[in-house]
Enzyme design. Structure first.
Site, PDB file in Angstrom:
ATOM      1  N   GLU A 287       5.148  -3.802  12.546  1.00  0.00           N
ATOM      2  CA  GLU A 287       4.029  -2.868  12.479  1.00  0.00           C
ATOM      3  C   GLU A 287       2.914  -3.559  11.719  1.00  0.00           C
ATOM      4  OE1 GLU A 287       3.842  -0.435  14.336  1.00  0.00           O
ATOM      5  OE2 GLU A 287       5.941  -0.383  14.939  1.00  0.00           O
TER       6      GLU A 287
ATOM      7  N   ASN B 196       0.805  -1.226   0.000  1.00  0.00           N
ATOM      8  CA  ASN B 196       0.000   0.000   0.000  1.00  0.00           C
ATOM      9  C   ASN B 196       0.843   1.284   0.000  1.00  0.00           C
ATOM     10  OD1 ASN B 196       0.785  -0.616   2.610  1.00  0.00           O
ATOM     11  ND2 ASN B 196      -1.051   0.241   3.535  1.00  0.00           N
TER      12      ASN B 196
ATOM     13  N   CYS C 229      -3.034   1.017   6.988  1.00  0.00           N
ATOM     14  CA  CYS C 229      -3.081   0.365   8.297  1.00  0.00           C
ATOM     15  C   CYS C 229      -3.612   1.305   9.367  1.00  0.00           C
ATOM     16  CB  CYS C 229      -1.712  -0.174   8.678  1.00  0.00           C
ATOM     17  SG  CYS C 229      -0.402   1.057   8.700  1.00  0.00           S
TER      18      CYS C 229
END
Length: 498
Positions: free
Chosen positions: A265, A168, A299
């Site tokens: 993450e 992304n 995210c």
């Protein structure tokens, strides 16, 4: 964050005039040892093949690790000013090619062209930040009672580090991992997502053009199941920085050696709280920008909006009106607000959750697969807004990673905080309010690593630490800022007598 790769379509030889790309191992651009390749498809137009990439094997990955290990001793001794020059020259290369690289980024993952350009320029800024910050990141000297002794610490690189990134943000996430690793004196094995490898390739190309020595930065493309263990499990790999799904991050974390550092993450289910005193037009804007930009594929994207009962009706009416006015289409076309989903698997996932949401809650608008003129060859879904969402619903608890927003009613600040925190994730959270008491309490009460007040849940500064709490992160070391340099260095304490 979702990072599930689309099944790769392997080919032995090129069938058409499609540009082919290679791995970069030990200073050489090379095909996979298997000879297999796969095509990356434009999600806005599946007739457009962006490029053909090597479907690498474990043997290729092992070669990349060996190259990084062999290059470490020399790179560690390279003057830091020389490392900084390489980062700055790589930044120059990105800036000089920003228009071309931005167009490629939009073609391979679908985001709007202006956002792709911003990402390239932000990545160049990240390289420049670490070129400067890395040169001032040092140890300390400690007072002691012995006049003939000096006690101090010095920071040293770890060795070989592996960087594994999602599709992304295919340039900016790798840049904020690779830049601090290199300036600190580590060597890197970089595996991008197989769904968007071209932008990562261009980042490596920038470093190669900048003169990075052989073996210092290695680039390998392939299935995580094929190459992942080879770049994470060996003890010679001293650190792993991964951004992706929580399930994948936890699997990597469990599999590595005791002496290997991990920086994970992972996923999020990020809330925006809209209090009774909020500017509702601004709150709607925050919801749309935080939840629907990048087609919800961030995210830190807003997926839950907790709205006070007394303003819920007015807020919902404004939100639905604004969402219905959004234009869905190719990121290459100016004026489009929402692009396609990045992969067919992501399209399938989002549509499945929309059907779940229809059974659980009330769909106010959107949620349709768009297949008419302009959409038939792309992975387009109209943004979906659900209301009457409760904590027990799957759309309230599971990461969807698409243009789907659920509205939940709350009756007080305490109720809002309780519902916002009732999740396994703790990546990002925001509040819309004018009340100083709410602002003060929210910063202390919310369980999230990134806290926003009258701002979107998305976005972070390159010079500030970034990361989550709970199952959104290992919560060991942060990305971005000086915290990233801490992750990529180890400390020696030295007692030196005269």
């Amino acid at each position: 964050m979702s990072d599930t790769a689309t099944p790769l379509a392997y080919t032995r030889t090129a069938r058409t005039q499609i540009e082919e790309f290679k791995n970069h191992i030990d200073g050489k651009w090379s095909a996979s040892q298997t000879g297999e390749q796969f095509d990356v498809i434009n999600p806005a137009d599946t007739n457009d093949v962006v490029g053909r990439f090597p479907a690498s094997s474990a043997a290729d990955a092992e070669a990349a690790v060996r190259a990084a290990s062999s290059a470490f001793a020399s790179w560690k001794k390279t003057p830091i000013s020389a490392r900084a020059k390489i980062l700055n020259r790589a930044a120059d290369y990105l800036e000089a090619n920003v228009d071309r690289f931005a167009a490629e980024l939009t073609r391979e993952m679908g985001k709007a062209l202006n956002l792709s350009k911003d990402e390239i320029l932000r990545s160049a800024q990240t390289l420049r930040f670490y070129a400067v910050e890395g040169q001032s990141f040092a140890g300390e000297t400690f007072p002691n009672d012995d006049p003939d002794m000096i006690v101090y610490t010095q920071r040293e690189p770890l060795g070989v580090v592996s960087v594994i990134t999602p599709w992304n943000f295919p340039v900016s996430i790798p840049a904020r991992k690779i830049a601090p690793a290199l300036i600190a004196g580590n060597t890197v094995v970089f595996k991008p997502s197989s769904d968007a490898p071209l932008s990562g390739y261009r980042l490596v190309e920038a470093f190669v053009a900048a003169g990075v020595p052989n073996g210092v930065l290695n680039f390998i493309v392939g299935r995580a199941s094929e190459v992942g263990p080879a770049i994470t499990v060996p003890p010679v790999v001293r650190a792993i920085s991964f951004t992706g799904s929580t399930a994948a991050g936890e699997a990597i974390h469990r599999s590595v050696a005791f002496t290997t550092r991990t920086q994970m993450e992972l996923g999020g289910k990020n809330p925006l709280i809209v209090m009774e005193d909020a500017d509702l037009d601004k709150a709607v804007d925050l919801t749309v920008k935080g939840g629907l930009s990048l087609s919800g594929q961030a995210c830190t994207g807003t997926s839950r909006v907790l709205v006070m009962k007394q303003v819920k009706a007015a807020f919902t009416e404004k939100l639905v009106s604004k969402v219905k006015a959004l234009k869905v289409g190719s990121g290459m076309v100016a004026g489009n607000d929402i692009g396609p989903l990045a992969t067919p698997r992501q399209l399938e996932t989002v549509l499945r959750y929309i059907e779940i949401g229809k059974r659980e809650a009330t769909l106010l608008c959107g949620g349709e697969r768009l297949t008419g003129p302009g959409y038939i060859s792309g992975y387009y879904v109209s943004p979906a807004i659900f209301t009457d969402v409760t904590l027990d619903m799957r759309i309230a608890r599971e990461e969807i990673f698409g243009p789907v927003i659920g509205i939940m009613e709350v009756t007080s600040y305490v109720d809002a905080i309780a519902k916002a925190n009732d999740t396994e994730y703790g990546l990002s959270a925001a509040i819309a309010t004018r009340n100083p008491r709410y602002i003060h309490d929210f910063a202390n009460d919310i369980e999230a690593g990134t806290v926003k007040i009258n701002r979107t849940t998305t976005g972070n500064l390159i010079n500030a630490p970034f990361g989550g709490l709970k199952r959104s992160s290992t919560s060991t070391f942060r990305e971005s800022g000086r915290g990233a340099l801490e992750f990529y260095t180890q400390i020696k304490t030295i007692y030196r007598g005269c």
